[in-house]
Design a protein around this motif. Sequence first.
Motif, PDB file in Angstrom:
ATOM      1  N   GLY A  47       0.816  -1.339  -0.114  1.00 21.70           N
ATOM      2  CA  GLY A  47      -0.094   0.013  -0.110  1.00 21.70           C
ATOM      3  C   GLY A  47       1.048   1.493   0.344  1.00 21.70           C
ATOM      4  N   ARG A  48      -0.009   2.131  -0.215  1.00 15.15           N
ATOM      5  CA  ARG A  48       0.897   3.954  -0.138  1.00 15.15           C
ATOM      6  C   ARG A  48      -0.170   4.301   0.696  1.00 15.15           C
ATOM      7  NH1 ARG A  48       4.912   4.305  -2.954  1.00 15.15           N
ATOM      8  NH2 ARG A  48       4.696   6.957  -3.083  1.00 15.15           N
ATOM      9  N   GLY A  49      -0.692   4.741   1.081  1.00 17.26           N
ATOM     10  CA  GLY A  49      -1.656   5.297   2.598  1.00 17.26           C
ATOM     11  C   GLY A  49      -1.703   5.133   3.947  1.00 17.26           C
ATOM     12  N   LEU A  50      -2.349   6.231   4.294  1.00 22.39           N
ATOM     13  CA  LEU A  50      -3.105   5.830   5.201  1.00 22.39           C
ATOM     14  C   LEU A  50      -4.889   6.066   4.845  1.00 22.39           C
ATOM     15  CD1 LEU A  50      -0.896   7.969   7.982  1.00 22.39           C
ATOM     16  CD2 LEU A  50      -1.429   5.639   7.882  1.00 22.39           C
ATOM     17  N   SER A  51      -5.574   5.076   5.476  1.00 25.51           N
ATOM     18  CA  SER A  51      -6.799   5.834   5.422  1.00 25.51           C
ATOM     19  C   SER A  51      -7.388   6.218   6.595  1.00 25.51           C
ATOM     20  CB  SER A  51      -7.665   4.248   4.849  1.00 25.51           C
ATOM     21  OG  SER A  51      -7.254   3.531   3.639  1.00 25.51           O
ATOM     22  N   TYR A  58       2.639  10.427  13.253  1.00 27.93           N
ATOM     23  CA  TYR A  58       3.849  10.317  12.874  1.00 27.93           C
ATOM     24  C   TYR A  58       3.832   8.320  11.901  1.00 27.93           C
ATOM     25  CZ  TYR A  58       5.983  14.183  15.039  1.00 27.93           C
ATOM     26  OH  TYR A  58       5.760  15.382  15.413  1.00 27.93           O
ATOM     27  N   ALA A  59       4.127   8.464  10.977  1.00 30.52           N
ATOM     28  CA  ALA A  59       3.810   7.368  10.055  1.00 30.52           C
ATOM     29  C   ALA A  59       5.677   6.798   9.700  1.00 30.52           C
ATOM     30  CB  ALA A  59       2.867   7.339   8.901  1.00 30.52           C
ATOM     31  N   SER A  60       5.369   5.245  10.222  1.00 28.29           N
ATOM     32  CA  SER A  60       7.096   5.096   9.458  1.00 28.29           C
ATOM     33  C   SER A  60       6.566   4.057   8.373  1.00 28.29           C
ATOM     34  CB  SER A  60       7.800   3.803  10.240  1.00 28.29           C
ATOM     35  OG  SER A  60       6.117   2.560  11.035  1.00 28.29           O
ATOM     36  N   THR A  61       7.354   3.188   7.727  1.00 34.28           N
ATOM     37  CA  THR A  61       7.400   3.048   6.108  1.00 34.28           C
ATOM     38  C   THR A  61       7.783   1.865   6.167  1.00 34.28           C
ATOM     39  OG1 THR A  61       9.097   4.496   4.881  1.00 34.28           O
ATOM     40  CG2 THR A  61       6.879   4.882   3.864  1.00 34.28           C
ATOM     41  N   GLU A  62       7.352   0.530   6.339  1.00 30.26           N
ATOM     42  CA  GLU A  62       8.494  -0.387   6.371  1.00 30.26           C
ATOM     43  C   GLU A  62       8.512  -0.941   5.424  1.00 30.26           C
ATOM     44  OE1 GLU A  62       7.871  -3.799   9.446  1.00 30.26           O
ATOM     45  OE2 GLU A  62       6.482  -3.041   9.007  1.00 30.26           O
ATOM     46  N   ARG A  63       9.518  -1.010   4.988  1.00 29.14           N
ATOM     47  CA  ARG A  63      10.147  -1.809   3.376  1.00 29.14           C
ATOM     48  C   ARG A  63      11.368  -2.689   3.722  1.00 29.14           C
ATOM     49  NH1 ARG A  63      10.735   2.643  -0.894  1.00 29.14           N
ATOM     50  NH2 ARG A  63      11.356   1.388  -1.574  1.00 29.14           N
ATOM     51  N   ILE A  64      11.662  -3.414   3.121  1.00 28.96           N
ATOM     52  CA  ILE A  64      13.082  -4.303   3.072  1.00 28.96           C
ATOM     53  C   ILE A  64      14.348  -3.765   1.632  1.00 28.96           C
ATOM     54  CG2 ILE A  64      12.694  -5.946   4.584  1.00 28.96           C
ATOM     55  CD1 ILE A  64      12.555  -7.877   2.103  1.00 28.96           C
ATOM     56  N   ASP A  65      13.931  -3.403   0.697  1.00 24.96           N
ATOM     57  CA  ASP A  65      14.774  -2.370  -0.385  1.00 24.96           C
ATOM     58  C   ASP A  65      15.334  -1.409  -0.289  1.00 24.96           C
ATOM     59  OD1 ASP A  65      11.803  -0.938  -1.061  1.00 24.96           O
ATOM     60  OD2 ASP A  65      11.948  -1.578  -2.591  1.00 24.96           O
ATOM     61  N   ALA A  66      14.402  -0.751   0.865  1.00 20.37           N
ATOM     62  CA  ALA A  66      15.040   0.666   1.453  1.00 20.37           C
ATOM     63  C   ALA A  66      15.042   1.372   2.821  1.00 20.37           C
ATOM     64  CB  ALA A  66      14.527   1.628   0.217  1.00 20.37           C
ATOM     65  N   SER A  83     -11.140   9.727   4.364  1.00 21.50           N
ATOM     66  CA  SER A  83      -9.983  10.255   4.061  1.00 21.50           C
ATOM     67  C   SER A  83      -9.266   9.152   3.669  1.00 21.50           C
ATOM     68  CB  SER A  83      -9.411  11.660   3.994  1.00 21.50           C
ATOM     69  OG  SER A  83      -8.597  11.136   5.310  1.00 21.50           O
ATOM     70  N   ALA A  84      -7.941   9.780   2.360  1.00 18.55           N
ATOM     71  CA  ALA A  84      -7.025   8.361   2.291  1.00 18.55           C
ATOM     72  C   ALA A  84      -5.681   9.580   1.945  1.00 18.55           C
ATOM     73  CB  ALA A  84      -7.305   7.142   0.884  1.00 18.55           C
ATOM     74  N   LEU A  85      -4.753   9.655   2.555  1.00 24.60           N
ATOM     75  CA  LEU A  85      -3.688   9.784   1.807  1.00 24.60           C
ATOM     76  C   LEU A  85      -2.602   9.111   1.973  1.00 24.60           C
ATOM     77  CD1 LEU A  85      -2.235  12.571   2.072  1.00 24.60           C
ATOM     78  CD2 LEU A  85      -1.499  11.994   4.761  1.00 24.60           C
ATOM     79  N   ASP A  86      -1.624   9.469   0.370  1.00 20.86           N
ATOM     80  CA  ASP A  86      -0.172   8.818  -0.134  1.00 20.86           C
ATOM     81  C   ASP A  86       0.899   9.267   0.630  1.00 20.86           C
ATOM     82  OD1 ASP A  86       1.404   7.865  -1.669  1.00 20.86           O
ATOM     83  OD2 ASP A  86       1.300   8.028  -3.305  1.00 20.86           O
ATOM     84  N   VAL A  87       0.913   8.354   1.496  1.00 27.88           N
ATOM     85  CA  VAL A  87       2.514   8.759   2.480  1.00 27.88           C
ATOM     86  C   VAL A  87       3.235   7.947   1.733  1.00 27.88           C
ATOM     87  CG1 VAL A  87       1.043   9.353   4.098  1.00 27.88           C
ATOM     88  CG2 VAL A  87       2.108   6.581   4.288  1.00 27.88           C
ATOM     89  N   GLY A  88       3.660   6.925   1.082  1.00 28.74           N
ATOM     90  CA  GLY A  88       4.823   6.019   0.501  1.00 28.74           C
ATOM     91  C   GLY A  88       4.310   4.616   0.004  1.00 28.74           C
TER      92      GLY A  88
END
Length: 111
Positions: free
Chosen positions: A11-15, A51-59, A30-35
């Motif tokens: 996903g790319r956003g918060l709902s 404050y939101a974190s993006t959880e990914r392993i490629d970067a 609403s929905a907001l693209d945060v990455g």
Amino acid sequence: ILAHTPKGEMGRGLSSILIDAATGKLQLKSALDVGPNPAFVVKHPHKNVLYASTERIDADGDVVAIAMDNGDASKLRVLGRVSAQGKSTCYLNIHQSMQYMLAVNYWDAKV
């Protein structure tokens, strides 16, 4: 505020979802693209900021600051972002002094 997207999708956003207390019905506000793959959300104790974190392993993940205009969770906008300096940023915590934030990066075991 809902962060994660169903399994198998990045996903790319918060709902922002309204829950009807009487019926249990959910309504998307609403929905907001945060990455990519936002995983954890924490609200500032004194400000209308999330404050939101993006959880990914490629970067390396990011910590994204999000304003709730007039305290309304259905009116979100990105204020800024910084690198969490690690992969799979899965947890955030604001220090009681309000001067520091702890970001836990699960994949490479960095805090």
